[in-house]
Design an enzyme around this catalytic site. Structure first.
Site, short mmCIF file in Angstrom:
data_model
loop_
_atom_site.label_atom_id
_atom_site.label_comp_id
_atom_site.label_asym_id
_atom_site.label_seq_id
_atom_site.Cartn_x
_atom_site.Cartn_y
_atom_site.Cartn_z
N ASP A 333 37.79 -31.78 11.95
CA ASP A 333 38.99 -31.71 11.12
C ASP A 333 39.37 -33.12 10.73
OD1 ASP A 333 39.30 -29.05 11.47
OD2 ASP A 333 40.71 -29.22 13.13
N ASP A 637 41.87 -26.12 15.72
CA ASP A 637 43.12 -26.03 16.47
C ASP A 637 43.86 -24.72 16.26
OD1 ASP A 637 43.85 -26.51 13.88
OD2 ASP A 637 44.57 -28.54 14.23
N ASP A 641 40.60 -20.50 13.79
CA ASP A 641 39.42 -21.32 14.04
C ASP A 641 38.56 -20.75 15.17
OD1 ASP A 641 39.98 -23.19 12.10
OD2 ASP A 641 41.17 -24.46 13.44
P1 ATP Z 1 42.74 -30.54 8.75
O1 ATP Z 1 42.25 -31.74 8.06
O2 ATP Z 1 42.99 -30.77 10.18
O3 ATP Z 1 42.00 -29.28 8.40
P2 ATP Z 1 44.97 -30.37 7.01
O4 ATP Z 1 46.34 -30.75 7.46
O5 ATP Z 1 44.30 -31.24 6.05
O6 ATP Z 1 44.21 -30.18 8.31
P3 ATP Z 1 46.10 -27.85 6.45
O7 ATP Z 1 47.03 -28.08 7.55
O8 ATP Z 1 45.42 -26.56 6.28
O9 ATP Z 1 44.97 -28.92 6.43
O10 ATP Z 1 46.89 -28.21 5.11
C1 ATP Z 1 46.36 -27.93 3.86
C2 ATP Z 1 47.34 -28.28 2.78
O11 ATP Z 1 48.52 -27.50 2.93
C3 ATP Z 1 47.83 -29.73 2.82
O12 ATP Z 1 47.01 -30.55 2.06
C4 ATP Z 1 49.20 -29.64 2.24
O13 ATP Z 1 49.16 -29.69 0.83
C5 ATP Z 1 49.67 -28.25 2.63
N1 ATP Z 1 50.53 -28.30 3.82
C6 ATP Z 1 50.25 -28.86 5.01
N2 ATP Z 1 51.27 -28.70 5.87
C7 ATP Z 1 52.22 -28.02 5.22
C8 ATP Z 1 53.53 -27.54 5.56
N3 ATP Z 1 54.03 -27.71 6.78
N4 ATP Z 1 54.23 -26.89 4.64
C9 ATP Z 1 53.73 -26.69 3.40
N5 ATP Z 1 52.52 -27.11 3.01
C10 ATP Z 1 51.76 -27.78 3.89
#
Ligand code: ATP
Length: 898
Positions: A333, A637, A641
């Site tokens: 990730d 996490d 997953d």
């Molecule tokens: P990883 O790299 O660990 O997979 P990530 O944080 O890049 O995790 P996600 O958590 O699935 O991936 O987030 C994907 C997208 O969703 C982010 O790029 C953001 O635009 C949006 N996002 C993330 N957190 C939130 C939140 N708390 N509320 C609304 N949108 C969110």
């Protein structure tokens, strides 16, 4: 009566209110004082551990080994021949060996238990209305538990508040489809699977959220009642250890065969007296059996697991220790694992302007500027509106704690709270003005979060934030300086590309009025009609140590792939900063969906950065990689997953932000959520394998050498240079001193510059057999040579004493060489780097002096005192063995290079 024997209460058949009343609790739970009292009365919420083997059982099990059977048979033969001393010594050695085995195994098990304790689960409880995270062990009946998707239910609960709760109860009912829960009571006689108002300890929340009151804990829970079924004793074994065990069985057979052949030859061709022939055959069997091997293997493995834990990689399934050594691809990730997960908003884009935000971290210190000029949000209504959504469609809090600012909750959301505070908003006041009525929480599947808020005049407002591509789909309009206007998608696409190319994480914010009578929020309510307020760009810098670890992995022949939910361009830019991917190629989840399995296999071979990927994509990627023969470590996490984590060769869960479900599915848990810990675990995994190999490489030649000495003597018609009891002595002392030292060997310097070990490679390779044969021969020559040299001069017992000591001295010299399989010992540090090596050499020296000079030992082993000149000669022999082995290494190395 034990709690588990109480007749079961029918909690599921009572209405939730009644249950709360019966437990003298309420929707806010009990307070701390009451909880402490109940904990005293009920005891900790811990399942009775499966029955452990008793000491005696563990001791007896040590004898259940083919090699030991051969030794016991040998003891029987000597007893029949009336050689009581030999019998006693053989039995003594077997018993001492079993005692050492029990002690070592005990230590190994303790180490593993301690590591398991590091993973004890937490539960969210309401204590007097306050939400707290507590160890699940402290739960008492009457406690109110808050469940969220990803949690493992910590006790048996009667649910009284449920929101789309789905629970996987397979472990109790065998039903693999998650069950939908509610708060209703059901008929008293209904089956476990039908009791919708209950959530049972040990089951997994796969979706939604709920609150429930603890009705039973520990052994009184359903899982506690059937826990006798779970009494399996997890034994300390791995595929590799099993491989060695099988090898041991073949070895035992070979040894018996060889002993029989020697017997026949000596009796028929050499005309030895029968009793002596028997003794020679027994001596041979005793010589060839590596008694100490199993204990050394176990302890090496346990030390490896312990070292990994010290470096934040907690092993949940032992075979992972070995698999880690052959990992060829790590899929990681991004957020928090490769990056620091310390988010700061840097830019805000509106329909007609771009604002830069200064300051770092969660402290609301910094300002807003447009083209270098400070701006006041009060002057720009669209900006003020965006800040309000940022603050209210949010579950994080940012608080001052002394000098520091602390964030609690999701870092992405924390960054938005800080942003709003920088603009002068006060979280408490804003929440009071527009309290939240309902919410759709963020999930990586739908990538947005929405809330329904009401002002004090009863007007409803829907606030939403999420991944921009997703949010823009839901919007028909954008907020201009004069109010809503049709959305200009090209404009937003272009801004998104700019921000993402700078490696910033993107979020879009939107809002729309709700219906005045609305009190709940559904997916349908946010599908369309939203007004896009703007975008924010958030930086999340890469971890410095991750950059280094990625490089280390690549050197070690391991490809690192990043699979993230983030925007493609953001992912590509961060990937480039980390050294993952070529800064060009990137594939999105949507593109993965277009491909069939075969196409995907080709694609993963060429791509390292995957963006906007969801858990199902992860699963497909693991499968595709494995189909191409890769050994895959995969991080995760979330609840969803779990399938990918289970499928991966080494599933890696996050210890801090990971859900219980993901931890259950993984073979390893990272205590610090840090990519660098995976790389270190791989390094330790390779080290464990090396050390197992070194132990074999060291111990087996001792046995080979001794067996060779006897076979040679019989073939040549000589008397035995070493008696069976002396042989046992040598086996014992070398295994518990010199051999054990190798379990503590540190990592060899070049470990992460070698390619991964093919998983199918047997541990006893041709090279290993050659080296064992070669060193055995050297030991035979040295020992027999010394024996014959002195036999000619006179006393037999003296010559034997010399032969035994020569063997041990040569072994001590060889130990230094065996520490390094392929590199020269001189340039690698000789005795340095592992205090156990000099310590064990000193230890064996003391033992040999006792063997040679102590009168009781002289009686037992028929030894004679030696002169200084004898020792000098033996040291020379030892040194010669060392030089010859090093020379062999050098030749082998130059051949493999050439
Ligand atoms: P990883 O790299 O660990 O997979 P990530 O944080 O890049 O995790 P996600 O958590 O699935 O991936 O987030 C994907 C997208 O969703 C982010 O790029 C953001 O635009 C949006 N996002 C993330 N957190 C939130 C939140 N708390 N509320 C609304 N949108 C969110």
């Amino acid at each position: 009566m034990r709690p588990s024997e109480k007749p079961a209460q029918q909690w599921h058949a009572k209405p939730a209110d009644e249950v709360l009343g019966a437990l003298e609790s309420g929707p806010h739970g009990v307070d701390d004082a009451e909880a402490a009292r109940r904990l005293e009365a009920h005891g900790p919420n811990r399942l009775p551990t499966g029955r452990r083997r008793t000491l005696l059982e563990r001791f007896l099990l040590q004898f259940h080994n083919m090699l030991i059977y051969v030794l016991l048979a040998a003891a029987g033969v000597t007893a029949l021949l009336g050689h009581w001393l030999d019998t006693a010594v053989i039995l003594g050695v077997v018993v001492i060996n079993a005692v050492i085995g029990v002690i070592q195994e005990g230590k190994a098990e303790k180490a593993l238990d301690a590591i398991r304790d590091m993973l004890s689960p937490q539960a969210t409880v309401l204590r007097g209305g306050r939400r707290e995270s507590r160890p699940a062990e402290e739960l008492v009946p009457g406690d109110v538990v808050v469940l969220q998707s990803g949690d493992k239910v910590p006790a048996d609960l009667r649910l009284f508040k449920v929101r789309d709760l789905r629970v996987d109860e397979a472990m109790l009912t065998g039903e693999s489809v998650p069950v939908e829960k509610a708060t209703d009571a059901v008929a008293g006689e209904s089956d476990l699977g039908e009791r919708v108002g209950m959530a049972y300890s040990g089951t997994l929340v796969t979706y939604g959220s709920a609150q429930g009151v603890v009705v039973e804990t520990a052994g009184a829970t359903e899982i506690g009642r059937i826990s006798r079924m779970l009494e399996e004793v997890e034994s300390i074994t791995t595929p590799l250890l099993r491989q060695i065990e099988t090898f041991g069985r073949w070895l035992a057979l070979a040894i018996v065969g060889l002993a029989a052949a020697t017997f026949a030859f000596a009796y028929l061709a050499r005309d030895y007296p029968l009793a002596e022939v028997f003794l020679a055959a027994v001596g041979l069997a005793v010589a060839a059996i590596p008694e100490g091997l199993p204990a050394i293997m176990t302890i090496t493995l346990a030390i490896g697991v312990q070292r990994m834990a010290q470096r934040n990689a907690i092993i949940r399934r032992l075979p992972a220790v070995e698999t880690l050594g052959s990992v060829t691809v790590i899929c990681s990730d991004k957020t928090g694992t490769l990056t620091r997960n310390e988010m700061t908003v840097q830019s805000v884009v509106l329909a007609d302007r771009q604002i830069d935000v200064s300051g770092v971290g969660y402290a609301p210190e910094g300002g807003l500027a447009e083209n270098g000029e400070p701006v006041d949000p009060e002057d720009i209504p669209a900006l003020a509106e965006l800040f309000r959504v940022a603050l209210l469609c949010n579950d994080a809090t940012v608080k001052r704690d002394g000098e520091q600012w602390r964030m609690e909750g999701d870092p992405t959301e924390g960054a938005l709270v800080t942003l709003a505070m920088k603009a002068g908003l006060d979280p408490a006041t804003s929440h009071e003005e527009l309290p939240r009525t309902d919410a759709i929480p963020f999930e990586s599947e739908h990538r947005f979060m929405a809330t329904l808020n009401h002002d004090h005049s009863g007007n409803a407002l829907i606030l939403l934030k999420g991944a921009p591509e997703r949010v823009i789909e839901m919007c028909a309009e954008q907020q201009g300086s004069d109010g809503p206007m049709p959305i200009d998608r090209d404009y937003w696409e272009a801004r998104m590309a700019e921000i993402a190319d700078a490696g910033q994480r993107l979020l879009a914010l939107a809002a729309k009025p709700g219906r005045s009578d609305q009190s709940a929020l559904q997916f349908d309510d946010v599908n369309d009609g939203l007004v896009l307020l703007g975008l924010v760009g958030i930086i999340d810098p890469p971890r410095q140590e991750a950059i280094e670890s990625v490089a280390t992995c690549q050197q070690a022949g391991i490809r690192v792939k990043m699979i993230t939910g983030d925007h493609g361009r953001t992912a590509r830019a961060i990937g480039a900063a980390l050294g993952i991917g070529d800064g060009e190629r990137m594939v999105t989840g949507a593109e993965i969906e277009e491909l069939d399995d075969e196409q995907l296999r080709d694609l993963v071979a060429q791509t390292d950065v995957f963006a906007r990927a969801s858990p199902e994509h992860k699963l497909r990627l693991v499968r595709a990689l494995q189909a191409s023969g890769e050994v895959v470590a995969m991080t995760g996490d979330g609840v969803n997953d779990a399938p990918a984590l289970k499928r991966a060769d080494v599933g890696v869960a996050m210890g801090m932000k990971g859900t219980e479900v993901s931890k259950e599915a993984s073979a390893m848990v990272l205590a610090d959520d840090n990519f660098a810990s995976i790389a270190r675990a791989v390094e330790e995994g390779r080290t464990v394998y090396d050390n197992l190999r070194k132990a074999l490489l060291f111990l087996l030649p001792t046995n080979g050498g001794q067996a060779g000495v006897i076979v040679l003597a019989v073939l040549a018609g000589l008397m035995l240079p070493i008696t069976p009891v002396q042989i046992l002595w040598v086996n014992m002392v070398t295994a518990v001193t010199l051999g054990l030292a190798l379990a503590f060997e540190p990592t060899e310097p070049g470990v992460m510059r070698r390619p991964p070990r093919p998983p199918s490679e047997p541990i006893i390779t041709r090279f290993l057999l050659w080296r064992i044969g070669f060193v055995s021969t050297l030991l035979v020559i040295a020992t027999t040579g010394m024996f014959l040299g002195y036999l000619a001069e006179g006393e037999e017992a003296l010559a034997r004493t010399l032969a035994v000591n020569t063997l041990v001295v040569c072994q001590a010299f060889y130990l230094v060489s065996a520490r390094f399989v392929n590199t020269p010992a001189i340039s690698s540090g000789l005795l340095r780097g592992n205090v156990w090596v000099p310590a064990s050499i000193a230890g064996i020296l003391v033992l040999q002096l006792a063997f040679t000079y102590a009168p009781p030992m002289q009686l037992l082993f028929d030894t004679r005192p030696l002169a200084a000149s004898h020792w000098a000669l033996m040291l020379m022999a030892g040194f010669l063995v060392f030089v010859v082995v090093e020379l062999e290494k050098w030749i082998m190395m130059s051949r493999s290079r050439g």
